[in-house]
Design an enzyme around this catalytic site. Structure first.
Site, short mmCIF file in Angstrom:
data_model
loop_
_atom_site.label_atom_id
_atom_site.label_comp_id
_atom_site.label_asym_id
_atom_site.label_seq_id
_atom_site.Cartn_x
_atom_site.Cartn_y
_atom_site.Cartn_z
N THR A 149 4.78 32.93 36.74
CA THR A 149 6.07 33.43 37.00
C THR A 149 6.85 32.34 37.38
O THR A 149 6.50 31.36 37.69
CB THR A 149 5.78 34.43 38.34
OG1 THR A 149 6.99 34.65 38.85
CG2 THR A 149 4.79 33.59 39.28
N ASP A 150 8.23 32.72 37.07
CA ASP A 150 9.39 31.84 37.45
C ASP A 150 9.41 31.31 39.12
O ASP A 150 9.91 30.34 39.36
CB ASP A 150 10.69 32.31 37.19
CG ASP A 150 11.08 33.70 37.73
OD1 ASP A 150 10.36 34.39 38.42
OD2 ASP A 150 12.20 33.91 37.68
N GLU A 151 8.67 32.22 39.81
CA GLU A 151 8.63 31.92 41.10
C GLU A 151 7.90 30.79 41.81
O GLU A 151 7.97 30.32 42.73
CB GLU A 151 8.21 33.26 41.98
CG GLU A 151 8.85 34.32 41.51
CD GLU A 151 8.70 35.68 42.44
OE1 GLU A 151 8.36 35.54 43.70
OE2 GLU A 151 8.93 36.56 41.83
N TYR A 176 2.59 34.53 47.61
CA TYR A 176 2.58 35.35 46.18
C TYR A 176 2.89 33.89 45.23
O TYR A 176 2.00 33.70 44.27
CB TYR A 176 3.47 36.32 45.94
CG TYR A 176 3.50 36.64 44.32
CD1 TYR A 176 2.81 37.05 43.42
CD2 TYR A 176 4.65 36.33 43.68
CE1 TYR A 176 2.62 37.13 42.19
CE2 TYR A 176 5.07 36.72 42.34
CZ TYR A 176 3.86 36.94 41.55
OH TYR A 176 3.89 37.11 40.23
N LYS A 180 0.33 31.80 42.51
CA LYS A 180 0.33 31.67 41.20
C LYS A 180 0.68 30.29 40.67
O LYS A 180 0.12 29.82 39.85
CB LYS A 180 1.63 32.36 40.76
CG LYS A 180 1.71 33.97 41.14
CD LYS A 180 0.54 34.61 40.03
CE LYS A 180 0.89 34.69 38.69
NZ LYS A 180 0.18 35.44 37.84
P1 NAD Z 1 0.66 44.88 38.48
O1 NAD Z 1 0.63 44.60 40.05
O2 NAD Z 1 1.32 45.84 38.12
O3 NAD Z 1 -0.71 44.80 37.77
C1 NAD Z 1 -1.89 43.97 38.27
C2 NAD Z 1 -3.21 44.60 37.54
O4 NAD Z 1 -4.10 43.60 38.04
C3 NAD Z 1 -3.63 45.92 38.17
O5 NAD Z 1 -3.80 46.66 36.95
C4 NAD Z 1 -4.54 45.71 39.07
O6 NAD Z 1 -5.70 46.63 39.19
C5 NAD Z 1 -5.29 44.23 38.43
N1 NAD Z 1 -5.99 43.59 39.33
C6 NAD Z 1 -5.43 43.20 40.67
N2 NAD Z 1 -6.61 42.53 41.11
C7 NAD Z 1 -7.66 42.34 40.43
C8 NAD Z 1 -8.96 41.89 40.27
N3 NAD Z 1 -9.19 41.18 41.44
N4 NAD Z 1 -9.62 42.22 39.22
C9 NAD Z 1 -9.27 42.62 38.26
N5 NAD Z 1 -8.03 43.18 38.30
C10 NAD Z 1 -7.11 42.86 39.34
O7 NAD Z 1 1.29 43.40 38.21
P2 NAD Z 1 2.45 43.13 36.72
O8 NAD Z 1 3.84 43.35 37.35
O9 NAD Z 1 1.89 43.99 35.45
O10 NAD Z 1 2.11 41.87 36.57
C11 NAD Z 1 1.21 41.44 35.66
C12 NAD Z 1 1.26 39.49 35.76
O11 NAD Z 1 2.42 39.15 35.20
C13 NAD Z 1 0.86 38.91 37.17
O12 NAD Z 1 -0.01 37.96 36.80
C14 NAD Z 1 2.22 38.88 37.54
O13 NAD Z 1 2.08 37.50 38.38
C15 NAD Z 1 2.73 38.20 36.24
N6 NAD Z 1 4.44 38.54 36.34
C16 NAD Z 1 4.90 39.60 36.71
C17 NAD Z 1 6.30 40.00 36.80
C18 NAD Z 1 6.97 41.12 37.11
O14 NAD Z 1 8.06 41.30 37.13
N7 NAD Z 1 6.39 42.24 37.33
C19 NAD Z 1 7.21 38.62 36.39
C20 NAD Z 1 6.51 37.29 36.29
C21 NAD Z 1 5.25 37.37 36.13
P1 TYD Z 2 11.02 42.35 43.73
O1 TYD Z 2 11.01 43.67 42.78
O2 TYD Z 2 9.98 42.72 44.85
O3 TYD Z 2 10.61 41.23 42.78
P2 TYD Z 2 10.54 39.69 43.30
O4 TYD Z 2 10.91 39.54 44.79
O5 TYD Z 2 9.49 39.05 42.92
O6 TYD Z 2 11.96 39.17 42.69
O7 TYD Z 2 12.49 42.38 44.24
C1 TYD Z 2 13.61 41.99 43.34
C2 TYD Z 2 14.72 41.75 44.13
O8 TYD Z 2 15.04 42.82 44.87
C3 TYD Z 2 14.42 40.50 45.23
O9 TYD Z 2 15.58 39.76 45.44
C4 TYD Z 2 14.09 41.40 46.38
C5 TYD Z 2 15.06 42.69 46.21
N1 TYD Z 2 14.46 44.01 47.10
C6 TYD Z 2 15.50 44.45 47.77
O10 TYD Z 2 16.63 44.53 48.24
N2 TYD Z 2 14.80 45.89 48.16
C7 TYD Z 2 13.41 46.13 48.08
O11 TYD Z 2 13.10 47.26 48.52
C8 TYD Z 2 12.77 45.49 47.29
C9 TYD Z 2 11.23 45.88 47.04
C10 TYD Z 2 13.25 44.24 46.86
#
Ligand code: NAD
Ligand code: TYD
Length: 366
Positions: A149-151, A176, A180
């Site tokens: 992640t960019d985070e 988090y 990562k």
């Molecule tokens: P999500 O929370 O929707 O899904 C996570 C999945 O991992 C779920 O299906 C969960 O059951 C599974 N999981 C959790 N713990 C586990 C374990 N111990 N063993 C096996 N499976 C397990 O997440 P997402 O949004 O789909 O993100 C997927 C990946 O992408 C993550 O690694 C996250 O850090 C990364 N990512 C997400 C975003 C975003 O915007 N959502 C952005 C950048 C990177």
């Molecule tokens: P989020 O979807 O939690 O992603 P991330 O924190 O990984 O960027 O949040 C996106 C942005 O929205 C972040 O700046 C936090 C804000 N946010 C709210 O303002 N209200 C909310 O209820 C949530 C969940 C996030």
């Protein structure tokens, strides 16, 4: 071992995804976290775009995992295994020697939950990644792709034209992000120490169908569709760099097929937006009043701005996003409109407890 596709056209062309996967030698994949939001989109993309590939999908099905996310896929090429990535025996049992590529999406992924309690983030994101790296080496997996992640790079100043590049220093600010970052270090170490072929992708905020409504965009959608208030943290001026989930998945597919061994790729759609503007776009598209926005107490340590420079992915992988913000948002909104059962299930049970802990109000309270 260097991979896969000798398609040099890909490297010089600006939009050359088509055709690469048809030449791929990658056929057998183990995807972790494939019943979550991005992982399930990636499994669907693999099955659609890589002919005759087979996918083992290994997922613990935590609150964020949902097999409904995959109910439409070709089951003859998709094997779901329920298991925890921290369980070495379970991982080894699910990982046959002939797997070409392991793609690790499995993670605890929500910043607010990590602020409330970090333990699960360390267990899954850090220890789990190491278990997967060890298993990949033990089984001779050809390539290990880790979704980051960019985070991990922290927060950018608001007013300056500054972007995250692959060389930006690590500066994770939430538990988090720190977990990562630790996982990325372990992937790097496995490459340096043992010569494992690894690729890391770092993406910004994904949006699209099937995202669990704890994240901002689906939370807004789910609430607004029920005429419930939308909680906006702080002044609403934090900036995120949004990408449609399928565009992210296409970048991952390219990175796994033609990315450099040891490569790190930042993936972003050049789509920075303030949260308040994202909220306005969603409400406008739903024909709901802006008065549904409710400003609530800010997140602790809230990162101000993320902005990704995707130049390397563009030049080396020939990747470009296909969706604009408008087209991606339209697809996302119509999916949530059409899938009220999915939303209702996601918003039931433990979600209600999470919501009242997080927001001090009940789901659906006016
Ligand atoms: P999500 O929370 O929707 O899904 C996570 C999945 O991992 C779920 O299906 C969960 O059951 C599974 N999981 C959790 N713990 C586990 C374990 N111990 N063993 C096996 N499976 C397990 O997440 P997402 O949004 O789909 O993100 C997927 C990946 O992408 C993550 O690694 C996250 O850090 C990364 N990512 C997400 C975003 C975003 O915007 N959502 C952005 C950048 C990177
Ligand atoms: P989020 O979807 O939690 O992603 P991330 O924190 O990984 O960027 O949040 C996106 C942005 O929205 C972040 O700046 C936090 C804000 N946010 C709210 O303002 N209200 C909310 O209820 C949530 C969940 C996030």
């Amino acid at each position: 071992m260097p991979l896969v596709c000798s398609n040099t056209k890909t490297k010089s062309s600006s939009h050359s995804y088509e055709g690469i996967s048809k030449k791929s030698l990658m056929r057998k994949f183990l995807v972790t976290g494939g019943a979550g939001f991005i992982g399930s989109a990636f499994v669907r993309l693999l099955l659609d775009e890589v002919p005759a590939c087979e996918v083992i999908n290994f997922d613990a099905l935590t609150y964020a995992g949902n097999l409904d996310n995959l109910k439409d896929v070709d089951e003859s090429r998709h094997l779901f295994v329920r298991g925890d990535i921290t369980d070495q025996n379970a991982v080894l049992a699910a990982l046959p020697p002939e797997v070409d590529c392991l793609v690790n999406f499995a993670a605890e992924s929500h910043v607010d939950r990590s602020i409330a309690s970090a333990g699960e983030f360390l267990r899954t994101n850090v220890l789990g990644t190491q278990v997967l790296l060890d298993a990949a080496r033990a089984r001779g997996v050809r390539r290990f792709v880790h979704i980051s992640t960019d985070e991990v790079m922290g927060s950018l100043p608001e007013a300056e034209e500054q972007y995250f590049t692959e060389d930006s220093p690590f500066a994770p600010n939430s538990p988090y992000a720190a977990s990562k970052a630790a996982a990325e270090h372990l992937v790097r170490a496995a490459r340096h120490t043992f010569g494992l072929d690894t690729v890391i992708t770092r993406c910004g905020n994904n949006y699209g169908p099937r995202q669990f409504p704890e994240k901002f965009l689906p939370l807004m959608l789910a609430n607004a569709l029920h005429d419930d208030p939308i909680p906006v943290y702080g002044d609403g001026c934090n900036v995120r760099d949004w990408i449609y989930v399928e565009d992210h998945c296409r970048a991952i597919l390219l990175a796994l097929e033609i990315g450099r061994p040891g490569g790190v790729y930042n993936i972003g759609a050049r789509n920075q937006r303030r949260n308040i503007d994202v909220a306005r776009s969603v409400l406008d598209q739903l024909n709901k009043p802006h008065s549904l926005m409710t400003f609530v107490k800010d997140r602790l340590g809230h990162d101000r701005r993320y902005a990704i420079d995707p130049s390397l992915a563009e030049s080396e992988l020939g990747w470009r996003p296909r969706e604009t913000w408008e087209s991606g948002l339209e697809k996302t909104i119509s999916w949530y409109r059409d899938n009220s059962d999915w939303i209702a299930r996601a918003r039931s049970g433990a979600y209600r407890e999470f919501y009242s802990r997080q927001y001090g109000t009940e789901v659906g309270a006016q």
